[in-house]
Scaffold this active site. Structure first.
Site, PDB file in Angstrom:
ATOM      1  N   GLY A  48       0.923  -1.207  -0.059  1.00  0.00           N
ATOM      2  CA  GLY A  48       0.051   0.119   0.052  1.00  0.00           C
ATOM      3  C   GLY A  48       0.853   1.137   0.244  1.00  0.00           C
ATOM      4  O   GLY A  48       2.031   1.220  -0.458  1.00  0.00           O
ATOM      5  N   HIS A  51       2.613   4.807  -4.759  1.00  0.00           N
ATOM      6  CA  HIS A  51       3.315   6.048  -5.298  1.00  0.00           C
ATOM      7  C   HIS A  51       3.585   5.576  -6.817  1.00  0.00           C
ATOM      8  O   HIS A  51       3.041   4.728  -7.313  1.00  0.00           O
ATOM      9  CB  HIS A  51       4.556   6.535  -4.465  1.00  0.00           C
ATOM     10  CG  HIS A  51       5.676   5.358  -4.318  1.00  0.00           C
ATOM     11  ND1 HIS A  51       6.256   4.827  -5.316  1.00  0.00           N
ATOM     12  CD2 HIS A  51       5.959   4.729  -3.370  1.00  0.00           C
ATOM     13  CE1 HIS A  51       6.872   3.809  -5.104  1.00  0.00           C
ATOM     14  NE2 HIS A  51       6.904   3.795  -3.714  1.00  0.00           N
ATOM     15  N   GLU A  52       4.033   6.692  -7.455  1.00  0.00           N
ATOM     16  CA  GLU A  52       4.365   6.475  -8.885  1.00  0.00           C
ATOM     17  C   GLU A  52       5.285   5.399  -9.365  1.00  0.00           C
ATOM     18  O   GLU A  52       4.994   4.754 -10.351  1.00  0.00           O
ATOM     19  CB  GLU A  52       5.245   7.675  -9.549  1.00  0.00           C
ATOM     20  CG  GLU A  52       5.194   7.997 -10.762  1.00  0.00           C
ATOM     21  CD  GLU A  52       3.567   7.989 -11.463  1.00  0.00           C
ATOM     22  OE1 GLU A  52       3.576   7.790 -12.629  1.00  0.00           O
ATOM     23  OE2 GLU A  52       2.892   8.653 -10.868  1.00  0.00           O
ATOM     24  N   HIS A  54       4.928   2.171  -7.673  1.00  0.00           N
ATOM     25  CA  HIS A  54       3.905   1.382  -7.965  1.00  0.00           C
ATOM     26  C   HIS A  54       3.063   1.355  -9.129  1.00  0.00           C
ATOM     27  O   HIS A  54       2.667   0.442  -9.632  1.00  0.00           O
ATOM     28  CB  HIS A  54       2.966   1.265  -6.484  1.00  0.00           C
ATOM     29  CG  HIS A  54       3.790   1.072  -5.396  1.00  0.00           C
ATOM     30  ND1 HIS A  54       3.697   2.190  -4.589  1.00  0.00           N
ATOM     31  CD2 HIS A  54       4.227   0.036  -4.870  1.00  0.00           C
ATOM     32  CE1 HIS A  54       4.384   1.782  -3.373  1.00  0.00           C
ATOM     33  NE2 HIS A  54       4.874   0.371  -3.506  1.00  0.00           N
ATOM     34  N   GLY A 165       9.811  -3.886  -8.129  1.00  0.00           N
ATOM     35  CA  GLY A 165      10.474  -2.953  -8.378  1.00  0.00           C
ATOM     36  C   GLY A 165      11.944  -3.200  -7.985  1.00  0.00           C
ATOM     37  O   GLY A 165      12.352  -4.079  -7.223  1.00  0.00           O
ATOM     38  N   LYS A 167      14.290  -1.697  -7.142  1.00  0.00           N
ATOM     39  CA  LYS A 167      14.565  -0.709  -5.988  1.00  0.00           C
ATOM     40  C   LYS A 167      14.918  -1.544  -4.619  1.00  0.00           C
ATOM     41  O   LYS A 167      15.986  -1.526  -4.046  1.00  0.00           O
ATOM     42  CB  LYS A 167      13.830   0.341  -5.350  1.00  0.00           C
ATOM     43  CG  LYS A 167      14.417   1.272  -4.444  1.00  0.00           C
ATOM     44  CD  LYS A 167      13.408   2.427  -3.720  1.00  0.00           C
ATOM     45  CE  LYS A 167      12.343   1.780  -2.818  1.00  0.00           C
ATOM     46  NZ  LYS A 167      12.994   1.550  -1.679  1.00  0.00           N
ATOM     47  N   GLN A 171      15.657  -8.199  -2.492  1.00  0.00           N
ATOM     48  CA  GLN A 171      14.465  -8.897  -2.546  1.00  0.00           C
ATOM     49  C   GLN A 171      14.054  -9.536  -3.898  1.00  0.00           C
ATOM     50  O   GLN A 171      13.761 -10.499  -3.828  1.00  0.00           O
ATOM     51  CB  GLN A 171      13.356  -7.849  -2.105  1.00  0.00           C
ATOM     52  CG  GLN A 171      11.964  -8.503  -2.107  1.00  0.00           C
ATOM     53  CD  GLN A 171      11.057  -7.056  -1.979  1.00  0.00           C
ATOM     54  OE1 GLN A 171      10.892  -6.934  -0.810  1.00  0.00           O
ATOM     55  NE2 GLN A 171      10.308  -6.733  -3.023  1.00  0.00           N
ATOM     56  N   VAL A 194      11.891   3.777 -10.322  1.00  0.00           N
ATOM     57  CA  VAL A 194      11.204   4.992 -10.575  1.00  0.00           C
ATOM     58  C   VAL A 194      11.825   6.168  -9.599  1.00  0.00           C
ATOM     59  O   VAL A 194      11.776   6.027  -8.450  1.00  0.00           O
ATOM     60  CB  VAL A 194       9.979   4.864 -10.748  1.00  0.00           C
ATOM     61  CG1 VAL A 194       9.164   6.307 -10.891  1.00  0.00           C
ATOM     62  CG2 VAL A 194       9.388   4.018 -11.480  1.00  0.00           C
TER      63      VAL A 194
END
Length: 302
Positions: A48, A51-52, A54, A165, A167, A171, A194
């Site tokens: 949740g 943001h951009e 996601h 992602g 980032k 993971q 992003v």
């Protein structure tokens, strides 16, 4: 932890409209029926506070016109350690649902903790030695929590494809490894980071930063860019260039700065590598990473 308020929930699946499901059995029944009609399923797992970054995952997922996109929204308690921000982690469920609706998502899965884990969970997915390195060294048990919830989501949704992602690069590597070693029949795809126009990697935790701290946090992406630019000169030059940038920002308290290969083993002498950084800015822990090309292949920049 109580279930999020049921926003727009309804039975089954309505093509072109958003349906929110809260119970694993409900969603599993829907995705099973969709697969039986020849539809593909793409999962975008989130906690949740969308943001951009996601939303870019969602947009990538929706490029396949035959795929139904499932966005999961679940703040996973197993991946938070003692003293971390599980209680204060941003929860913006209604806003998240509206963002999903605006992006054309047809299924949101927002389960309750007890429905996911039951009253007395005993089994977790062990991440192996890599789970104790980098992020795992600072956050013991974190990746066992991550892999356990991802394995559960993949088992419930049974997606053809799941997007994550880059980032959270460690993971991503571990999830790919889990899917491969446990013969999970889901393709795992990483999506590039992003960034805000000033270079800061987008993160739900950025909301914790004061204006001054946000300015200081730019040192992370600047350090990665400096390191990537030095790639032609070799691994030591990459790390030296990145450290020099980080040392100029007193508000940044470095946890680690490491150069690894793309599977997070030892860095190669030449070719593709990954430069990873974690630091606290104020009370907020941030991570970032960038591809680096070592040796004659040139430089890469975040």
């Amino acid at each position: 932890m109580t279930a999020p308020e049921r926003v727009g929930a309804g039975p089954g699946f309505a093509p072109g409209a958003l349906t929110v499901h809260h119970h694993p059995d409900e969603l599993a029944k829907v995705t099973r029926a969709l697969r039986a009609t020849g539809r593909r399923i793409t999962l975008v797992p989130t906690m949740g506070a969308l943001h951009e970054g996601h939303l870019e995952l969602i947009r990538r997922a929706r490029r396949d016109s035959n795929s139904v996109v499932v966005v999961s929204i679940f703040v996973n308690p197993l991946q938070f350690g003692p003293g971390e921000d599980f209680t204060s982690y941003p929860r913006t469920f209604e806003t998240d649902v509206e963002a999903c609706r605006a992006e054309g998502v047809e299924l949101v899965f927002a389960p309750d903790r007890d429905d996911v884990y039951g009253p007395d969970p005993q089994i977790t997915v062990h991440p192996g030695p890599l789970g104790d390195e980098l992020e795992g060294a600072s956050r013991p048990g974190h990746f066992a929590g991550v892999l356990t919830i991802v394995a559960k989501l993949l088992g419930i949704v049974r997606p053809d494809l799941a997007l994550f992602g880059e980032k959270d690069y460690q993971q991503l590597v571990l999830i790919r490894r889990m899917a491969r070693e446990l013969n999970i029949d889901t393709a795992i795809q990483g999506i590039p980071i992003v960034r805000a126009p000033d270079g800061l990697a987008l993160s739900s935790r950025n909301v914790y930063l004061s204006e001054e701290e946000r300015g200081a946090a730019l040192a992370l992406s600047a350090a990665l860019a400096a390191g990537a630019h030095a790639g032609r000169e070799g691994a030591e030059a990459v790390l030296r260039a990145a450290r020099e940038v980080l040392a100029t920002e007193p508000l940044v308290r470095l946890d680690y700065l490491e150069l690894r290969d793309t599977e997070l083993g030892a860095a190669p002498a030449e070719g593709e590598a990954r430069l990873l950084v974690a630091a606290k800015v104020g009370e907020t822990r941030l991570i970032d990473n960038a591809l680096v090309l070592l040796g004659d292949q040139g430089d890469s920049r975040p």
